[in-house]
Write a protein that holds these residues in place. Structure first.
Motif, short mmCIF file in Angstrom:
data_model
loop_
_atom_site.label_atom_id
_atom_site.label_comp_id
_atom_site.label_asym_id
_atom_site.label_seq_id
_atom_site.Cartn_x
_atom_site.Cartn_y
_atom_site.Cartn_z
N VAL A 82 11.21 -85.15 28.72
CA VAL A 82 11.22 -83.68 28.74
C VAL A 82 9.87 -83.12 28.27
O VAL A 82 9.79 -81.98 27.82
CB VAL A 82 12.37 -83.11 27.88
CG1 VAL A 82 13.72 -83.42 28.51
CG2 VAL A 82 12.30 -83.62 26.45
N TRP A 83 8.81 -83.92 28.42
CA TRP A 83 7.48 -83.52 27.98
C TRP A 83 6.42 -83.66 29.09
O TRP A 83 5.26 -83.40 28.86
CB TRP A 83 7.03 -84.35 26.78
CG TRP A 83 7.96 -84.31 25.62
CD1 TRP A 83 7.97 -83.40 24.59
CD2 TRP A 83 9.05 -85.22 25.35
NE1 TRP A 83 8.97 -83.69 23.70
CE2 TRP A 83 9.66 -84.81 24.14
CE3 TRP A 83 9.56 -86.34 25.99
CZ2 TRP A 83 10.75 -85.47 23.58
CZ3 TRP A 83 10.66 -87.01 25.44
CH2 TRP A 83 11.23 -86.57 24.25
N LYS A 109 12.64 -72.79 23.28
CA LYS A 109 12.36 -71.56 24.02
C LYS A 109 11.09 -70.90 23.51
O LYS A 109 10.26 -70.40 24.30
CB LYS A 109 13.54 -70.59 23.89
CG LYS A 109 13.36 -69.31 24.69
CD LYS A 109 14.58 -68.40 24.57
CE LYS A 109 14.39 -67.12 25.38
NZ LYS A 109 15.59 -66.22 25.27
N GLU A 110 10.89 -70.92 22.19
CA GLU A 110 9.71 -70.28 21.60
C GLU A 110 8.46 -71.14 21.74
O GLU A 110 7.34 -70.62 21.72
CB GLU A 110 9.97 -70.01 20.11
CG GLU A 110 11.11 -69.03 19.84
CD GLU A 110 12.49 -69.65 20.02
OE1 GLU A 110 12.57 -70.91 20.00
OE2 GLU A 110 13.46 -68.91 20.21
N GLY A 111 8.65 -72.44 21.85
CA GLY A 111 7.51 -73.35 21.97
C GLY A 111 7.37 -74.24 20.75
O GLY A 111 7.28 -73.76 19.62
N ALA A 112 7.38 -75.55 20.97
CA ALA A 112 7.23 -76.53 19.90
C ALA A 112 5.94 -77.30 20.12
O ALA A 112 5.62 -77.73 21.23
CB ALA A 112 8.43 -77.48 19.88
N THR A 140 1.93 -76.50 23.14
CA THR A 140 3.29 -76.13 22.80
C THR A 140 4.15 -76.30 24.05
O THR A 140 3.72 -75.99 25.16
CB THR A 140 3.38 -74.68 22.29
OG1 THR A 140 2.76 -73.79 23.24
CG2 THR A 140 2.69 -74.54 20.94
N TYR A 141 5.37 -76.80 23.81
CA TYR A 141 6.30 -77.10 24.90
C TYR A 141 7.45 -76.11 24.86
O TYR A 141 8.14 -75.99 23.85
CB TYR A 141 6.82 -78.53 24.76
CG TYR A 141 5.78 -79.59 25.02
CD1 TYR A 141 5.72 -80.27 26.23
CD2 TYR A 141 4.83 -79.92 24.05
CE1 TYR A 141 4.77 -81.25 26.48
CE2 TYR A 141 3.87 -80.90 24.28
CZ TYR A 141 3.85 -81.55 25.50
OH TYR A 141 2.89 -82.50 25.74
N HIS A 142 7.64 -75.40 25.97
CA HIS A 142 8.64 -74.34 26.07
C HIS A 142 9.68 -74.73 27.12
O HIS A 142 9.31 -75.19 28.21
CB HIS A 142 8.00 -73.02 26.46
CG HIS A 142 6.85 -72.60 25.59
ND1 HIS A 142 6.93 -71.56 24.69
CD2 HIS A 142 5.59 -73.10 25.48
CE1 HIS A 142 5.77 -71.43 24.06
NE2 HIS A 142 4.94 -72.36 24.53
N GLY A 159 11.16 -75.90 34.63
CA GLY A 159 12.17 -75.71 33.59
C GLY A 159 11.55 -75.34 32.27
O GLY A 159 12.03 -75.75 31.21
N GLY A 160 10.48 -74.56 32.32
CA GLY A 160 9.76 -74.16 31.11
C GLY A 160 8.26 -74.19 31.35
O GLY A 160 7.79 -73.98 32.47
N ALA A 161 7.52 -74.46 30.29
CA ALA A 161 6.06 -74.46 30.40
C ALA A 161 5.48 -75.28 29.25
O ALA A 161 6.10 -75.45 28.20
CB ALA A 161 5.52 -73.04 30.35
#
Length: 548
Positions: free
Chosen positions: A317-318, A380-383, A417-419, A433-435
């Motif tokens: 998922v990265w 959702k916020e970004g990790a 950051t992963y969103h 599925g995000g950014a």
């Protein structure tokens, strides 16, 4: 400048040297030449030098004692001002160069004089994630083969897949034993990845290996990655989701094959790595290990039948997928004896060494880049993770120096950051599925690393101002060549990493260099055209160097 579209005809039946370049010498590259390319100190016959993908050139006129005298012999400019990732093929007094948007140039490799220029007539739909790139051609007999952005294999007018569903071609094909091997891009678009084999004479499909099996793609629900680190999966939730929705999502599970496979002719094996699952970041849509994404895979050359695989990251998922091409060489096994191995440099920042017969992981290297926060789940916020989605090692091919026992890898250091956000299959459109986002306050840079393939120890490193995408060339002269996005092209001492020479090309050097020898003079050639992924300065040139 000439475009020989009329001679090709509407079917593009034969992108052949003899057809396209009437009046010029015709190359006729035999299988024996292609097989012995690892010992050929005159030509450069494969995009990665030979079937083993070693990117090691056996000539040594240019060496550590004289490389400081290297000067440009000529610069060839194309008409396409866009990202260049081509690895030129040189044979029979001709160099073959590709550009973005599927142009092919044939030039004199000593003078730079153009012989012919082919422009692919693109279909109405092209879909690609990371720029309109092309990484080179394959040559066999009197034919030149190229994969195209509209998912065709030119020379045969063979439609490989449907571009409206997200399929495209940027990799250099591999020509071997009368067949042409090619994978596919599209892992960001919900494809079902594959490697295909076509008859080199008539373009008939011989076999297809789907990188996503119809049954069993859920795997074993692995908890840890290849290095034994927990990936923080919610296995119970995944199993419940799989039971609820079933496994029919294999049709859109991704698994592109970006780069040229390695070919082991002794065992009739094709060995390659498989890219990310779709969607990249939203794993709830695809429960299970998502085989064979993020894996190294071996299949039979003649039939495409599965032999073995090893998955580096289950349920990725990265977007830390496997893209840099496999190298076949020898290294110490677990028992200390030399064994035939397949090695791969991952976005994870490790070089992995596998038993070539079974796929068993013998060792993984020390981390070449920082890995702080590894396997932090996207939010959702970004990790934040120090390891960005480009790696580590992106598609950039490694090189090895067998005498030094070293593999050389071009790394990126891009904290991101992963969103994540919920996302359903959009029908051949971009499906992340995000950014993943770079962090403006964090430095982005690069690192050329040398890894001992017998021990996994990092022998030396050279840090660069810009992230490294493009690849590496090693030569028998004890040299390693690598370029940077700021236009600098450099030569290093293979044994200790000392910088011996550099040249400013004027545009991003984001392609792997090649070497060849004509008339007793050795040349080094590299494309300087920049890169879309890291937005390196664009150019349109291939620069060729030689000693005075």
């Amino acid at each position: 400048m000439h475009t020989y579209g009329k001679k090709i005809s509407q079917t593009i039946a034969c992108l052949a040297v003899g057809v396209l370049s009437a009046g010029f010498a015709q190359a006729d590259v035999s299988q024996s030449q292609l097989t012995a390319a690892d010992k050929d100190g005159s030509n450069f016959l494969h995009s990665n030098a030979n079937y083993a993908n070693t990117r090691y050139y056996p000539a040594k006129q240019i060496d550590t004692s004289n490389v400081s005298k290297l000067r440009p012999a000529f610069t060839f400019q194309t008409e396409v001002l866009e990202s260049m990732q081509t690895a030129p093929i040189v044979v029979g007094g001709t160099m073959y160069i590709t550009t973005s948007y599927n142009h092919v140039y044939a030039i004199d490799p000593v003078t730079g004089k153009q012989k012919w220029h082919y422009k692919h007539k693109m279909g109405p739909v092209t879909t690609y994630c990371c720029g309109p790139n092309n990484r080179g051609v394959a040559i066999m007999g009197d034919r030149v083969f190229m994969g195209t952005l509209d998912a065709k294999l030119v020379a045969l007018d063979t439609q490989i897949a449907d571009p409206e569903l997200g399929y495209s071609e940027t990799m250099a094909p591999v020509a071997v034993n009368g067949r042409v091997l090619i994978g596919t891009n599209g892992g960001e678009y919900g494809i079902r990845g594959f490697v295909k084999s076509f008859d080199a004479k008539d373009g008939k499909l011989q076999w297809t290996f789907h990188t996503i099996p119809e049954k069993g793609h859920e795997g074993v629900f692995a908890v840890n990655d290849s290095t034994g680190r927990n990936m923080k999966r919610d296995i119970a939730a995944e199993k419940a989701q799989l039971a609820k929705q079933g496994g029919d999502f294999y049709k859109t599970l991704g698994g592109g094959v970006w780069m040229a496979p390695a070919v082991d002719l002794e065992t009739n094996s094709v060995i390659f790595v498989v890219g990310n699952p779709s969607p990249d970041l939203y794993g709830a849509e695809r429960p299970g290990d998502n085989l064979y994404t993020d894996s190294i895979v071996s299949v039979d050359l003649n039939t495409g039948k599965y032999k073995w695989h090893h998955q580096y990251i289950a349920h990725d998922v990265w977007d830390l997928d496997s893209v840099s091409p496999v190298i076949l060489t020898d290294a110490k096994g677990k028992n200390g004896n030399m064994t035939k191995v397949a090695i791969h440099a991952g976005k994870t920042g490790h070089v992995y060494v596998h038993d070539r017969a079974t796929g068993e992981l013998i060792r993984f290297s020390e981390a070449m880049v920082p890995q702080d926060g590894l396997w932090t789940l996207p939010t959702k916020e970004g990790a934040k993770m120090m390891l960005g989605a480009n790696g580590g090692v992106e598609w950039s091919p490694m090189a090895i120096h067998p005498e030094a026992r070293l593999a050389f890898a071009a790394n990126l250091l891009q904290p991101m950051t992963y969103h994540v956000e919920a996302s359903k299959y959009p029908g051949g459109k971009l499906w992340l599925g995000g950014a993943f986002k770079t962090i403006p306050s964090e430095k982005q840079s690069g690192r050329l690393s040398a890894v001992n393939i017998d021990t996994g120890k990092v022998a030396w490193k050279f840090d660069t101002d810009e992230p490294l995408i493009g690849g590496v060339l090693a030569t028998a002269g004890g040299l390693v060549f690598n370029g940077e996005a700021n236009g600098l092209f450099r030569a290093f001492d293979a044994k200790n990493g000392k910088k011996l020479w550099e040249y400013q090309t004027g545009a991003g050097v984001n392609a792997p260099a090649v070497s060849y020898t004509i008339g007793g003079k050795q040349y080094i050639a590299v494309a300087a055209g920049g890169n879309n992924q890291i937005d390196a300065k664009r150019g349109n040139s291939v620069v060729v160097f030689a000693l005075p």
